[in-house]
Design a protein around this motif. Structure first.
Motif, PDB file in Angstrom:
ATOM      1  N   ASN A  27       0.847  -1.192   0.000  1.00  0.00           N
ATOM      2  CA  ASN A  27       0.000   0.000   0.000  1.00  0.00           C
ATOM      3  C   ASN A  27       0.883   1.243   0.000  1.00  0.00           C
ATOM      4  O   ASN A  27       1.655   1.460   0.938  1.00  0.00           O
ATOM      5  CB  ASN A  27      -0.897  -0.018   1.244  1.00  0.00           C
ATOM      6  CG  ASN A  27      -2.005   1.011   1.166  1.00  0.00           C
ATOM      7  OD1 ASN A  27      -1.866   2.026   0.499  1.00  0.00           O
ATOM      8  ND2 ASN A  27      -3.090   0.751   1.857  1.00  0.00           N
ATOM      9  N   PRO A  28       0.802   2.086  -1.023  1.00  0.00           N
ATOM     10  CA  PRO A  28       1.639   3.291  -1.059  1.00  0.00           C
ATOM     11  C   PRO A  28       1.211   4.351  -0.054  1.00  0.00           C
ATOM     12  O   PRO A  28       1.942   5.323   0.165  1.00  0.00           O
ATOM     13  CB  PRO A  28       1.450   3.801  -2.501  1.00  0.00           C
ATOM     14  CG  PRO A  28       0.119   3.268  -2.914  1.00  0.00           C
ATOM     15  CD  PRO A  28      -0.025   1.937  -2.234  1.00  0.00           C
ATOM     16  N   ASN A  29       0.041   4.154   0.561  1.00  0.00           N
ATOM     17  CA  ASN A  29      -0.473   5.162   1.488  1.00  0.00           C
ATOM     18  C   ASN A  29      -1.151   4.452   2.663  1.00  0.00           C
ATOM     19  O   ASN A  29      -2.298   4.675   2.957  1.00  0.00           O
ATOM     20  CB  ASN A  29      -1.464   6.082   0.768  1.00  0.00           C
ATOM     21  CG  ASN A  29      -1.796   7.317   1.572  1.00  0.00           C
ATOM     22  OD1 ASN A  29      -0.996   7.770   2.389  1.00  0.00           O
ATOM     23  ND2 ASN A  29      -2.985   7.853   1.371  1.00  0.00           N
ATOM     24  N   ASN A  44      -3.181   6.037   5.751  1.00  0.00           N
ATOM     25  CA  ASN A  44      -3.216   7.438   5.312  1.00  0.00           C
ATOM     26  C   ASN A  44      -1.897   8.158   5.584  1.00  0.00           C
ATOM     27  O   ASN A  44      -1.880   9.347   5.911  1.00  0.00           O
ATOM     28  CB  ASN A  44      -4.362   8.186   6.003  1.00  0.00           C
ATOM     29  CG  ASN A  44      -5.708   7.660   5.588  1.00  0.00           C
ATOM     30  OD1 ASN A  44      -5.925   7.337   4.425  1.00  0.00           O
ATOM     31  ND2 ASN A  44      -6.624   7.545   6.543  1.00  0.00           N
ATOM     32  N   GLY A  45      -0.802   7.436   5.441  1.00  0.00           N
ATOM     33  CA  GLY A  45       0.476   8.080   5.709  1.00  0.00           C
ATOM     34  C   GLY A  45       1.604   7.431   4.954  1.00  0.00           C
ATOM     35  O   GLY A  45       1.779   7.630   3.751  1.00  0.00           O
ATOM     36  N   ASN A  64      13.396   7.629   8.843  1.00  0.00           N
ATOM     37  CA  ASN A  64      12.072   7.061   8.617  1.00  0.00           C
ATOM     38  C   ASN A  64      12.182   5.553   8.388  1.00  0.00           C
ATOM     39  O   ASN A  64      12.866   5.116   7.459  1.00  0.00           O
ATOM     40  CB  ASN A  64      11.391   7.716   7.415  1.00  0.00           C
ATOM     41  CG  ASN A  64      11.071   9.176   7.668  1.00  0.00           C
ATOM     42  OD1 ASN A  64      10.678   9.556   8.763  1.00  0.00           O
ATOM     43  ND2 ASN A  64      11.261  10.011   6.656  1.00  0.00           N
ATOM     44  N   HIS A  65      11.516   4.787   9.205  1.00  0.00           N
ATOM     45  CA  HIS A  65      11.647   3.331   9.118  1.00  0.00           C
ATOM     46  C   HIS A  65      11.144   2.790   7.784  1.00  0.00           C
ATOM     47  O   HIS A  65      11.595   1.740   7.324  1.00  0.00           O
ATOM     48  CB  HIS A  65      10.883   2.663  10.269  1.00  0.00           C
ATOM     49  CG  HIS A  65       9.398   2.808  10.167  1.00  0.00           C
ATOM     50  ND1 HIS A  65       8.718   3.949  10.540  1.00  0.00           N
ATOM     51  CD2 HIS A  65       8.451   1.943   9.724  1.00  0.00           C
ATOM     52  CE1 HIS A  65       7.432   3.767  10.326  1.00  0.00           C
ATOM     53  NE2 HIS A  65       7.238   2.569   9.843  1.00  0.00           N
ATOM     54  N   TYR A  66      10.214   3.530   7.140  1.00  0.00           N
ATOM     55  CA  TYR A  66       9.690   3.010   5.876  1.00  0.00           C
ATOM     56  C   TYR A  66      10.657   3.244   4.705  1.00  0.00           C
ATOM     57  O   TYR A  66      10.406   2.786   3.589  1.00  0.00           O
ATOM     58  CB  TYR A  66       8.325   3.625   5.560  1.00  0.00           C
ATOM     59  CG  TYR A  66       8.227   5.129   5.715  1.00  0.00           C
ATOM     60  CD1 TYR A  66       8.653   5.988   4.707  1.00  0.00           C
ATOM     61  CD2 TYR A  66       7.670   5.688   6.860  1.00  0.00           C
ATOM     62  CE1 TYR A  66       8.556   7.359   4.844  1.00  0.00           C
ATOM     63  CE2 TYR A  66       7.563   7.059   7.012  1.00  0.00           C
ATOM     64  CZ  TYR A  66       8.009   7.889   6.000  1.00  0.00           C
ATOM     65  OH  TYR A  66       7.904   9.254   6.143  1.00  0.00           O
TER      66      TYR A  66
END
Length: 875
Positions: free
Chosen positions: A741-743, A746-747, A849-851
């Motif tokens: 999921n790119p979002n 919602n983040g 940022n962990h992502y």
């Protein structure tokens, strides 16, 4: 890294390509595993009988189950579901449920249906209906005890007032639990000894351990018991606090289960463990806590109450009691006091020993780094008869005036029945309270300055914060810096700590943590063999040697700790009682929520215990009715499906997805040749094994598909697989969600990594490779819909795990300096996996940022500690 095929001498680059070549062209069929040999106890065979105890002939079917024709006392399924949801699942208070009912009533009025019959008129109407359910457990009864010595007006309050316990009838509780048809197939009627073809013994459920067999041998000395069913009653006690404010309200539940129930059901099925009693919480002043009479009285009350609650079982420890079992057959049950689940303070109380000593052996408190001679009931009774209280206390760690409740029952030895506590001894104790704290102290002691120590600790925290997301994993955005640690926090840190330590502490410390984690994860296996037990013993010996680094560094003077000493008894406990995950206090702690904390919140907080008892009884009734209705087929499908069927409307379920044209999807993914990749993927699926995986098939030879073809695209996928050690679903099945999921939420973007099966069990990492999912989608063709995923590949760095951490190491596979991508069939995905970056000496910047982690590092550890199934799969 290159590999040569032993069959055709071809040389390959990526491990994935080599494994795919072997799988397609040289794969030899794997022989089925040899069957296990099962020996059942020859005397206590669990032979079916009628309800009067008369044994039936072989092959006689059980009496037909009691089928329900309707949902009475509820008028229909909707009323039952409402009561079960609001009162049972939500544990709604009287005020909350009345508010909901008023809202429903207002809606009826607005629709002009003010004369319609409401679901319930009020909260009182709802609970009166619940009380009318005939199924379910017994009501609670009360018993009180008081100080029997001299009392005057100056005596402390605990001597002058009665102390009340509330308990159910144990026989009725056992009947309800054993008669649950949902446990059919998850119940053992007789002790079993299970052996592999190579002669190694298997240990899983309680009845596969040696203890149940030994107890049955003792019972079978009476020929009148032959054919009966050995029925151990498991117990667990643990005080819990529902309010830590000025009220400081504590409750003392005693839980029960049956040893015939399989571990997976005891861990996942709420009705397999029930609250049997609420023991009195005897409070005193600060002065009283140092009073020997007060401490002795509390322990004597504890044992007296438990003995009283269990006393109805005593006659049926010799004379069988007909009991209806989950398969609806009646069997003659011979009861036993089974294992007792408790943390260390509770183990001290229940075994009648001195704090600091071991309840299982006679090792001295300052010599707990070794196992001592075993304790057993006859020895303890003999010593209490021979020695004075001072000698008992100093030399044997035994109390003179405490007789454990097990002394009142045949064959029960509390020193044998106290079981290892995975939660408090392994997770909270040895790992969190000891190893994690020692590592922090080690960093401080071995740093040249306080500033350097803080930098190293901050670096460790940033590494923990940079760990990528994983389903169910608690993140540490600030590292280890939070005040209230829970068991789940400690379990989460166990999953991610090891790779973060590499380069911050010496390899000896990393190795010590790795060896402990291997022992801890082995201890949690659902099925043990004599080989895994031997491996555990070897790992424990290695851990005991490696932990001396903390003594050398000055972190510890000695390591003589009861919770670490308890690890010495794990191997023996597995041989006696089977897998420890069915005996952990995490089972009773999770039951606190349902039996104590939520009922307390739903009460009016004024004299809450009677309200909590009544709610527990009503929950038992609702659960029993749910089981009866489900067994009768009255709860099939969702409630909306039922309602639509009732009014004659059919419901068509649709799969949630969004749609894109093939060309547009390729542009969105940034893959210019996406159309060509789809066509080549279709050829590989339609003509599996025809083409060499190293050769590029001409596009003209691939199936045609229009760029305007509309494809279904998904943001996640459910994976369900056999994972018995997770104990999530009955039958050893486990379900998880894999996201791309790119979002997400919602983040942040969330693209999970997975294990893909491309080779055989004999290949490195059991023929699996790591991939990162970029998109889930399905490709429609004239004859079939192909469900697939677009992934980025990772390749193994070595053909064996990293020597220090024991983890496989992977790196992104690149083609022309770009990450290698591919389309794979969905069914080639084994499950999700978790990658943790290899940091080396790299220091992460603040605010990482962990992502971004999976996109920014050159190599990663494949985390075998993320869950117990991964440990089994990758270790």
């Amino acid at each position: 890294m290159t590999r040569k095929c032993p069959d055709c001498a071809r040389t390959f680059g990526p491990h994935r390509a080599f494994s795919e070549h072997v799988r397609r062209y040289h794969r030899h069929p794997k022989p089925p595993p040899p069957p296990s040999t099962v020996y059942e106890h020859p005397d206590l065979t669990g032979r079916p009988c009628d309800q009067n105890g008369v044994y039936l002939d072989h092959g006689v079917p059980p009496p037909p189950p009691e089928e329900r024709a309707d949902t009475a006392p509820f008028p229909d399924r909707a009323a039952f579901d409402f009561a079960y949801t609001t009162y049972g699942k939500m544990q709604g208070s009287e005020a909350d449920i009345n508010d909901i009912l008023r809202d429903f009533r207002a809606r009826d009025i607005l629709r002009g249906e003010d004369d319609a019959e409401p679901l319930f008129r009020s909260y009182e109407h709802l609970v009166a209906t619940v009380d009318a359910i005939p199924e379910g457990d017994a009501q609670f009864t009360s018993v009180s005890v008081r100080w029997a010595g001299p009392v005057d007006e100056h005596s402390p309050q605990w001597k002058r007032e009665p102390h009340v316990a509330h308990h159910r009838n144990i026989i009725q509780t056992v009947r309800v639990m054993a008669g649950n048809p949902e446990l059919d197939g998850h119940w053992d009627n007789t002790p079993k000894a299970v052996f592999n073809a190579d002669g190694t013994r298997l240990y899983s459920h309680l009845m596969t351990g040696q203890w149940a067999w030994n107890q049955s041998d003792k019972i079978a000395t009476d020929p009148q018991t032959h054919g009966a069913m050995h029925t151990p009653v498991l117990l667990g006690a643990d005080k819990t606090t529902v309010s830590v404010g000025t009220g400081n309200r504590s409750y003392y539940p005693l839980y029960s289960s049956l040893g015939n129930i399989h571990n997976d059901m005891r861990c996942s099925h709420s009705d397999a463990v029930t609250v049997l009693a609420f023991l009195p919480v005897i409070k005193g002043t600060r002065e009283d806590t140092n009073d020997k009479e007060f401490r002795l009285f509390r322990k004597q009350v504890y044992h007296t109450i438990i003995e009283h609650v269990l006393s109805p079982l005593r006659p049926h420890m010799h004379i069988p009691l007909p009991l209806r079992c989950p398969d609806q057959h009646w069997r003659n049950a011979i009861f036993d006091i089974g294992p007792f689940l408790a943390d260390y303070p509770e183990q001290v109380d229940v075994s009648g020993i001195v704090q600091g000593w071991c309840p299982k052996c006679l090792a001295f408190p300052d010599e707990l780094d070794n196992k001592g001679p075993p304790r057993f009931r006859d020895l303890s009774e003999h010593m209490q008869d021979v020695f004075d209280p001072g000698t008992l206390w100093d030399n044997f760690g035994l109390l003179q005036d405490i007789l454990p409740f097990t002394y009142s029952f045949p064959r029960a030895d509390i020193h044998e029945l106290v079981t290892p506590d995975l939660l408090h001894q392994l997770v909270k104790g040895t790992f969190k309270d000891h190893l994690v704290a020692w590592i922090e102290d080690y960093i401080v002691l071995t740093s040249d300055t306080e500033v350097e120590a803080k930098k190293r600790l901050d670096s460790l925290d940033r590494r923990l914060a940079a760990v990528p997301s994983f389903s169910g994993l608690r993140r540490f955005p600030d590292g280890r810096h939070f005040s209230q640690w829970t068991g789940d926090d400690s379990k989460a840190l166990m999953k991610v700590l090891l790779p973060a330590l590499v380069g911050i502490v010496p390899d000896e410390v990393v190795e010590c943590v790795r060896v402990f984690l291997d022992f801890a994860y082995l201890a949690r296996l659902s099925v043990h063999t004599t080989d895994t037990i031997a491996r555990m013993e070897a790992l424990l010996e290695e851990f005991c040697t490696l932990r001396h680094i903390f003594i050398i560094a000055g972190v510890r003077v000695h390591i003589s700790l009861p919770r670490q000493h308890a690890l010495e008894h794990y191997a023996e406990a597995i041989e006696l009682f089977g897998s420890l995950n069915g005996l952990s206090t995490s089972i009773t702690e999770s039951k606190h929520i349902e039996a104590v904390k939520r009922p307390w919140r739903a009460s009016n907080r004024n004299d809450a215990l009677p309200q909590m008892l009544q709610r527990n009884v009503r929950m038992s009734k609702l659960n029993a009715l749910r089981i009866a209705l489900g067994h009768s087929g009255l709860l099939e499908g969702e409630i909306t499906d039922w309602a639509l069927r009732e009014v004659g409307i059919s419901l068509i379920n649709t799969l949630l997805a969004y749609h894109k044209r093939l060309a547009a999807l390729g542009a969105e993914l940034g893959v210019p040749d996406f159309h060509a990749r789809v066509r080549r993927f279709l050829r590989a699926q339609m003509f599996a094994g025809l083409d060499d995986p190293e050769e590029i098939v001409p596009l003209l030879d691939c199936p045609q598909i229009s760029p305007e073809t509309r494809m279904s695209v998904y943001l996640c996928a459910h994976a369900t697989y056999f994972a018995p050690s997770e104990l999530s679903l009955p039958g050893g099945m486990y379900s998880e969600i894999i996201r791309c999921n790119p979002n997400w939420m919602n983040g942040e973007p969330r693209f999970d990594t997975v294990l893909v099966q491309v080779g055989t069990e004999n290949d490195p990492m059991r023929g699996m490779v790591v991939a990162r999912v970029r998109k889930f989608f399905s490709i429609p063709t004239q004859f079939e819909v192909y469900r697939c995923a677009l992934v980025e590949w990772f390749d193994l760095v070595l053909d064996e795990p990293d020597a220090l951490t024991g983890m496989w190491v992977v790196e992104p596979e690149k083609v022309h300096n770009q990450r290698a991508i591919d389309i794979i069939p969905l069914d080639s995905i084994v499950r999700s996996c978790h990658l943790i970056p290899y940091h080396g000496t790299r220091v992460l910047q603040k605010g990482w940022n962990h992502y971004d982690t999976l996109q920014s590092f050159n190599s990663f550890y494949v985390n075998c500690y993320i869950d117990y199934h991964s440990f089994e799969l990758l270790k």
